[in-house]
Enzyme design. Sequence first.
Site, PDB file in Angstrom:
ATOM      1  N   ASP A 538       0.814  -1.215   0.000  1.00  0.00           N
ATOM      2  CA  ASP A 538       0.000   0.000   0.000  1.00  0.00           C
ATOM      3  C   ASP A 538       0.853   1.273   0.000  1.00  0.00           C
ATOM      4  O   ASP A 538       2.012   1.262   0.386  1.00  0.00           O
ATOM      5  CB  ASP A 538      -0.926   0.011   1.222  1.00  0.00           C
ATOM      6  CG  ASP A 538      -0.149  -0.039   2.536  1.00  0.00           C
ATOM      7  OD1 ASP A 538       0.789  -0.860   2.628  1.00  0.00           O
ATOM      8  OD2 ASP A 538      -0.473   0.712   3.460  1.00  0.00           O
ATOM      9  N   GLU A 539       0.225   2.354  -0.425  1.00  0.00           N
ATOM     10  CA  GLU A 539       0.735   3.721  -0.284  1.00  0.00           C
ATOM     11  C   GLU A 539       2.170   3.886  -0.776  1.00  0.00           C
ATOM     12  O   GLU A 539       2.994   4.526  -0.114  1.00  0.00           O
ATOM     13  CB  GLU A 539       0.619   4.183   1.174  1.00  0.00           C
ATOM     14  CG  GLU A 539      -0.820   4.324   1.649  1.00  0.00           C
ATOM     15  CD  GLU A 539      -0.942   4.896   3.042  1.00  0.00           C
ATOM     16  OE1 GLU A 539      -1.910   5.610   3.302  1.00  0.00           O
ATOM     17  OE2 GLU A 539      -0.058   4.616   3.884  1.00  0.00           O
TER      18      GLU A 539
END
Length: 863
Positions: A538-539
């Site tokens: 993620d991210e």
Amino acid sequence: MPLLRVLCCLMLALCCQPAMAKTSFTQQQLAGFANDSSLIFSVLSNQLTEPSRFNAAITLHNGSAYTLPGGKSDWQIYFHSIRRIDTTQQQGLVLQHVQGDLHRLSPEHDFAGLAPGQQLQLTYSSAPWVVSYSDFMPRAFITATGLTPAVFANTDTEQLNRFVAPINTAQQQLRNSGTADLVPITNAASRFVNNAELNAHSNDTEIAQRIIPTPLQAKFSKRRLTLSSNWQISYSGRLTSEAAYLQQQLQLSGLSLQSAVSSNVSAPQIRLSVDATMPLTAEGYQLDIADKQIKLIGKDNAGAFYAVQSLLALAQQTDLGIQLPQGKITDQPRASWRGMHYDMARNFHGKDVTLRLIDNMARYKLNKLHLHLTEDEGWRLEIPGLPELTAIGANRCFDLTEQQCLLTQLGTGPHSSGSGNGYYSTADFIEILQYAAARHIEVIPEIDLPGHARAAIVAMKARYNRLQALGQPQAAAQYLLSDPADTSRYLSVQNYNDSSANVCLESTYAFVEKVVYELQQMYRSAGVKLQIFHMGGDEVAQGSWLGSPACQQLFAAPDNGIAGVADLKPWFVSRVAEITHRRGLDLAGWEDGLMYDQQHTFNRTQFANNKVIAHAWDNIWEWGVADRAYRLANNGYQVVLSPGTHLYFDHPHEAHPLERGYYWATRFSSIDKVFGFMPDNLYANADTTRNGAAINDLEALVGREMPSLQQPQNILGIQGQLWSETIRTAEQLEQMLYPRMLALAERAWHKAAWEQNNNPQQALRQRQQDWYSFASRLNKTEFARLTANGSSFYLPPPGSIHTAAGISVNNAIPGLYTEFSTDNGVSWQPYKAPLATEEKVVWLRSRYQAVQSRIVEVTNSGH
């Protein structure tokens, strides 16, 4: 002439050199200054003309006997701020961002100094908002060349109001996103109204028989039986572990029973068995409690274990012994994935709290423990052969070179003794795995890559430097996660510029292979099988790898399917999928790690794993990303619903500055909000926007069609998330977890009638009745069970209003004990309705044994 020219150049160079920073303190003076001075952080306003920004201030008061030297000097003050502050210069001081949440103040030539008794204030602006005390981190410190850093004493505490000025005005408490903040700050009166509405419909259910989570079917008579020492535990051989668990739990209640593999003895028996032919799903069971025999029949071993848990939940300790109602339960889970995610990577809390979490998960029939083992701020698992991962990656302190430790973050301060440091040894982790397996909980390890990988990147750089110094360049580069020639410029959501592992290096995949291998070895040592590897994903910061020569070589190579940066994330996932598939593992990741953008998933067919599981978390309704859960499921991914708006337990319990937690997804997530989550209709949970505006038409809000769920079989279940940026102690952790986790368990196991009632008024009434029963059970039974297990938990503070008769008080949890004080909490008395007092100010709190709620101060307007 040439000599004269050289001398002139030398003189010019010396004259133009900046003056050397003068030595400022001795060690004793530095410690004295930090001990007697104070650093105070203030929120000035969140209501600026420019939306999503705030003004704040830092006040330094010199309460010591030493002058903070003027001019250019070698002292620096470091502090933690979750909001990145742009470089600013005021009063001769430069304030600048270092890395992550770490910032510093440095003196310039025009700094006037700070004499004893003086103070100065620096103001700054940042984004988006600061509305809670817990947005500020403890343990600011001062350093000077060659000296041990010293922590400002007033910040070396978990009492945040010692270093955060009061947040008590509307300008401070309300956010500005371009429209008004419609989430009111909770006060005693509004809390009283909310509590009254929440408990508007009581339920006549016998609380002793209302177990959590609610069974599929349960019927009890008024008859009771009492367990005594002449009872025996009888079990099928395959249920040895489950029988031992039951025997142990009864022993904790003071009842010692003999146990044996099934026999025909005439003594009354608690009999455990398995019947795979029962018309129930996996993990289902039947529990039959009669005069001389208690039968616990599982569809499988897990079902038998859950029958044990239901039996224990029904048991009441009386003067006569352990009593049980006679009756029958037929039960099975709503969802196969009933999970809890725990981030000990941001802040480590120790093995004991993890074991308590496992105990409590098992008690409430949760079966997946997702351990977030790595982050930018910490690596929390010993990996044989890679000692730097824990020697450096699990230890934060003040070392700008990061060759001894990871740079301090999240309020740890300058010393390794600060909060959040530590890791699971391999022996610890094996114990955790065995403990969980005995309770039918699968542990899913997450190694977060390629983003959120700073701790590993820094550790592998230190390993590289160590082996290079030993003349072993090939070994040094074996597990390197960063390209030394990479000139990429980016900033992650958490304000790091070096947190993305380089996916173009073969050494990155050697690192993944090594870690997965060691994980499998630990699982084998524990006698269990690693089934799922969670890669995180993620991210990943935009701009990662743009300046990497290794990636440019990859782009230039023919026929590899990688033409540019946009191809790198799916390529990384495919490489990790290949590694894990070869090892017989399923793969899991956060939703955005499996998508090109908001609407387009990676092609599922490129990943060879039998299952690729997506945790769908980012569901801020107005951003139009909530439908990613259904898009992923429709495209062949298995999905675990993990929405930030309802199931993020690091968010505050209510909208109040004294409540701990981040609030990026929702301003608050109360126990009843978790209880009211409806997994089978995700869009039906769209209640308000982030700023509190009611959502009446989700598609109109988003501006496009929201896809329906075409592959419901791909929704595995639900999971609660607890991230630990603001959670530094075990007590803080458990107060964020419990009792919200019990509400999660209720929804994961049981589908309530009100979830499928299309009549809004009837559904509301049913839900209120169900809540009343659930919440009453918390107070009457479950808080005692949590206390007996050594767990702390959150108690909602009381609400109150003024009436002609006095002060009336209520609580979100019916019947919760309430106390009042008229001397600012020096002494407490039990509340009895109504409270008539002549005192102008009264303090209120809820209490269960040693656990107390936040104290509420109310003005007695009647006097």
